[in-house]
Design a protein around this motif. Structure first.
Motif, PDB file in Angstrom:
ATOM      1  N   SER A   1       0.934  -1.309   0.042  1.00 17.03           N
ATOM      2  CA  SER A   1       0.010   0.004  -0.125  1.00 17.03           C
ATOM      3  C   SER A   1       0.917   1.223  -0.008  1.00 17.03           C
ATOM      4  CB  SER A   1      -0.725   0.032   1.173  1.00 17.03           C
ATOM      5  OG  SER A   1      -1.605   1.217   1.136  1.00 17.03           O
ATOM      6  N   PHE A   2       0.475   2.217  -0.582  1.00 21.03           N
ATOM      7  CA  PHE A   2       1.072   3.470  -0.678  1.00 21.03           C
ATOM      8  C   PHE A   2       0.592   4.693   0.119  1.00 21.03           C
ATOM      9  CE2 PHE A   2      -1.312   2.820  -4.721  1.00 21.03           C
ATOM     10  CZ  PHE A   2      -2.251   4.001  -4.481  1.00 21.03           C
ATOM     11  N   LEU A   3      -0.520   4.207   0.900  1.00 20.82           N
ATOM     12  CA  LEU A   3      -1.012   4.989   1.890  1.00 20.82           C
ATOM     13  C   LEU A   3      -0.177   5.166   2.923  1.00 20.82           C
ATOM     14  CD1 LEU A   3      -4.727   3.739   1.482  1.00 20.82           C
ATOM     15  CD2 LEU A   3      -3.675   5.725   0.357  1.00 20.82           C
TER      16      LEU A   3
ATOM     17  N   HIS B   1       4.157   5.320   3.215  1.00 19.26           N
ATOM     18  CA  HIS B   1       3.631   6.213   2.480  1.00 19.26           C
ATOM     19  C   HIS B   1       4.588   6.679   1.236  1.00 19.26           C
ATOM     20  CE1 HIS B   1       1.861  10.721   2.249  1.00 19.26           C
ATOM     21  NE2 HIS B   1       1.002   9.754   1.553  1.00 19.26           N
ATOM     22  N   HIS B   2       3.843   6.423   0.210  1.00 13.25           N
ATOM     23  CA  HIS B   2       4.508   6.743  -1.351  1.00 13.25           C
ATOM     24  C   HIS B   2       5.734   5.967  -1.592  1.00 13.25           C
ATOM     25  CE1 HIS B   2       2.591  10.937  -1.282  1.00 13.25           C
ATOM     26  NE2 HIS B   2       1.518   9.975  -1.767  1.00 13.25           N
ATOM     27  N   ILE B   3       6.071   4.876  -1.099  1.00 13.57           N
ATOM     28  CA  ILE B   3       6.788   4.011  -1.107  1.00 13.57           C
ATOM     29  C   ILE B   3       6.375   2.741  -1.589  1.00 13.57           C
ATOM     30  CG2 ILE B   3       8.843   2.661  -0.471  1.00 13.57           C
ATOM     31  CD1 ILE B   3       9.770   5.278  -1.226  1.00 13.57           C
ATOM     32  N   GLY B   4       6.697   1.819  -2.413  1.00 11.46           N
ATOM     33  CA  GLY B   4       6.010   0.467  -2.695  1.00 11.46           C
ATOM     34  C   GLY B   4       7.043  -0.140  -3.526  1.00 11.46           C
ATOM     35  N   ILE B   5       8.351  -0.938  -2.880  1.00  8.58           N
ATOM     36  CA  ILE B   5       9.247  -1.448  -3.669  1.00  8.58           C
ATOM     37  C   ILE B   5       9.217  -2.636  -3.175  1.00  8.58           C
ATOM     38  CG2 ILE B   5      11.855  -1.363  -3.664  1.00  8.58           C
ATOM     39  CD1 ILE B   5      11.867   1.751  -2.902  1.00  8.58           C
TER      40      ILE B   5
ATOM     41  N   PHE C   1       9.036  -5.686  -9.988  1.00  9.72           N
ATOM     42  CA  PHE C   1       7.691  -5.036 -10.043  1.00  9.72           C
ATOM     43  C   PHE C   1       6.549  -5.687  -9.250  1.00  9.72           C
ATOM     44  CE2 PHE C   1       9.352  -4.376 -14.337  1.00  9.72           C
ATOM     45  CZ  PHE C   1       9.889  -3.186 -14.186  1.00  9.72           C
ATOM     46  N   PRO C   2       5.701  -4.837  -8.571  1.00  2.00           N
ATOM     47  CA  PRO C   2       5.181  -3.410  -8.703  1.00  2.00           C
ATOM     48  C   PRO C   2       6.471  -2.532  -8.286  1.00  2.00           C
ATOM     49  CG  PRO C   2       3.631  -4.695  -7.759  1.00  2.00           C
ATOM     50  CD  PRO C   2       4.767  -5.456  -7.751  1.00  2.00           C
ATOM     51  N   LEU C   3       6.467  -1.367  -8.556  1.00  4.48           N
ATOM     52  CA  LEU C   3       7.525  -0.408  -8.399  1.00  4.48           C
ATOM     53  C   LEU C   3       7.003   1.052  -8.389  1.00  4.48           C
ATOM     54  CD1 LEU C   3      11.355  -0.314  -9.199  1.00  4.48           C
ATOM     55  CD2 LEU C   3      10.142   1.558  -7.819  1.00  4.48           C
ATOM     56  N   PHE C   4       6.690   1.345  -7.016  1.00  3.09           N
ATOM     57  CA  PHE C   4       5.751   2.742  -6.951  1.00  3.09           C
ATOM     58  C   PHE C   4       6.511   3.710  -6.113  1.00  3.09           C
ATOM     59  CE2 PHE C   4       3.212   5.452  -4.401  1.00  3.09           C
ATOM     60  CZ  PHE C   4       1.997   5.777  -5.187  1.00  3.09           C
ATOM     61  N   LEU C   5       6.488   4.929  -6.688  1.00  2.68           N
ATOM     62  CA  LEU C   5       6.935   6.072  -5.971  1.00  2.68           C
ATOM     63  C   LEU C   5       5.902   7.143  -6.113  1.00  2.68           C
ATOM     64  CD1 LEU C   5      10.691   6.127  -7.333  1.00  2.68           C
ATOM     65  CD2 LEU C   5       9.850   5.335  -5.158  1.00  2.68           C
ATOM     66  N   GLY C   6       5.849   8.065  -4.863  1.00  2.00           N
ATOM     67  CA  GLY C   6       5.185   9.144  -4.716  1.00  2.00           C
ATOM     68  C   GLY C   6       5.664  10.305  -4.144  1.00  2.00           C
TER      69      GLY C   6
END
Length: 361
Positions: free
Chosen positions: A50-52, A166-170, A183-188
């Motif tokens: 989760s990126f929340l 928060h805003h990290i999904g690695i 993957f998935p690879l999320f940055l915010g």
């Protein structure tokens, strides 16, 4: 595992670097911390991300009536909101250093710096919300980033690791010691552009926006009519944090095959920017896979106004990947961005091939 799959994901140098970083991190932990930070590789926990941000209190839902005509409010089950893994706040400084080295061990230099900035950015967000007198349900805390290792990095069996908050999904999966799925690879980033203090003007994810705008502005009127699919941007990325990314969910717009030479180069630059979030050898593998699958059917879609500072969204969808970006919350100053592999998220196809060709399975 087939030669084709092995070659497509073969990244021994980065696999070794991640293995070494994971083992160093685990070696710093006491028994209790290690139990918190580790899971079996086959656990469903590996697919949770989760990126929340963390909440101050559990989210509540209205349940059946108490008998007085009013709904009874109960907290949602904790596992829906409480991240698992070992958080930075429960680590000593050497342990924190080791955790952050693990977080960046599979990333390229740019993304590694971005990831560390995103963690520190929680302080900036907390200060900004105080200036704005904003009172919300979320905790803004650079210590609330969680680290997890799945399986045994020292052996030959598949293993994985995750860094999240928060805003990290690695998350990376390593199969046969040298084959890697990133993957998935999320940055915010929130704020997307800092508007106060000593870092005023800083944009952690600047190129994620600027490269897409360069492509959009290069399109002629007919190209824009095809690419701009909605005058209003969706509230968030459409693939959210689902376990599987559905290529039909992101918006589909202007295909590469209908772009001019310069426009095609702009699209390639945007795709390669996301691919190069991973370390160099992994990024090179992923780009070869995307290119070999063919670029003609890759589409670029934009939603929202073209003007800067307003809420906007874009997606890039190909046969083997999805890129999504939105800057729609906080009056267009809050970025989410992700790249996903529609075949190999979590290393699923790689694992299937591994187990099919392993005698001990």
């Amino acid at each position: 595992m087939s030669t084709e799959l092995t070659a497509a994901h073969y990244a021994p140098a980065t696999a070794r670097a991640m293995r070494d970083a994971a083992l160093r991190f685990l070696d710093t932990l006491d028994d209790g911390q290690r139990r918190t930070a580790t899971y079996e590789f086959g656990s469903d926990e590996r697919y949770q991300w989760s990126f929340l941000p963390d909440r101050k209190v559990p989210l509540t839902i209205a349940n059946e009536s108490n008998g007085d005509g009013l709904p009874r409010i109960e907290p949602l089950p904790g596992e829906l909101w409480v991240r698992n893994g070992l958080p930075l706040r429960d680590m000593s400084q050497p342990q924190r250093d080791a955790a952050l080295r693990l977080m960046t061990s599979g990333l390229g230099e740019r993304a590694s710096n971005q990831a560390r900035q995103i963690v520190d950015h929680e302080v900036t967000l907390r200060e900004w919300e105080a200036i704005e007198n904003f009172v919300g349900d979320f905790l803004r805390d650079p210590d609330r980033y969680y680290f997890t290792v799945f399986g045994d990095p020292s052996g030959d069996a598949p293993w994985a690791w995750r860094a999240g908050g928060h805003h990290i999904g690695i998350q990376f999966a390593i199969i046969d010691r040298e084959v890697v799925s990133p993957f998935p690879l999320f940055l915010g980033a929130n704020p997307a552009t800092v508007r106060h203090g000593p870092t005023k003007g800083m944009r952690i994810l600047s190129a994620e926006e600027d490269l897409a705008r360069t492509l959009l502005s290069s399109l002629n009127d007919s190209g824009k009519r095809r690419a701009i699919v909605d005058p209003v941007a969706p509230y968030d990325i459409l693939t959210v944090n689902y376990r599987r990314a559905d290529t039909s969910m992101p918006l589909s717009g202007l295909p590469y095959s209908l772009m001019s030479g310069d426009q095609r180069q702009h699209l390639i630059s945007l795709i390669r920017h996301y691919v190069s979030r991973s370390a160099q050898d992994i990024a090179a593998n992923e780009w070869r896979r995307i290119e070999s699958a063919g670029l003609d059917s890759v589409t670029f879609a934009w939603a929202g106004p073209e003007e800067r500072g307003l809420e906007h969204y874009y997606s890039v969808v190909g046969p083997k990947f999805i890129i999504e970006y939105d800057n729609t919350q906080n009056e267009g100053n809050h970025i989410h961005s992700v790249i996903r592999d529609t075949e190999h998220d979590w290393g699923e196809d790689l694992l299937s091939a591994h187990y099919a060709n392993s005698d001990h399975h």
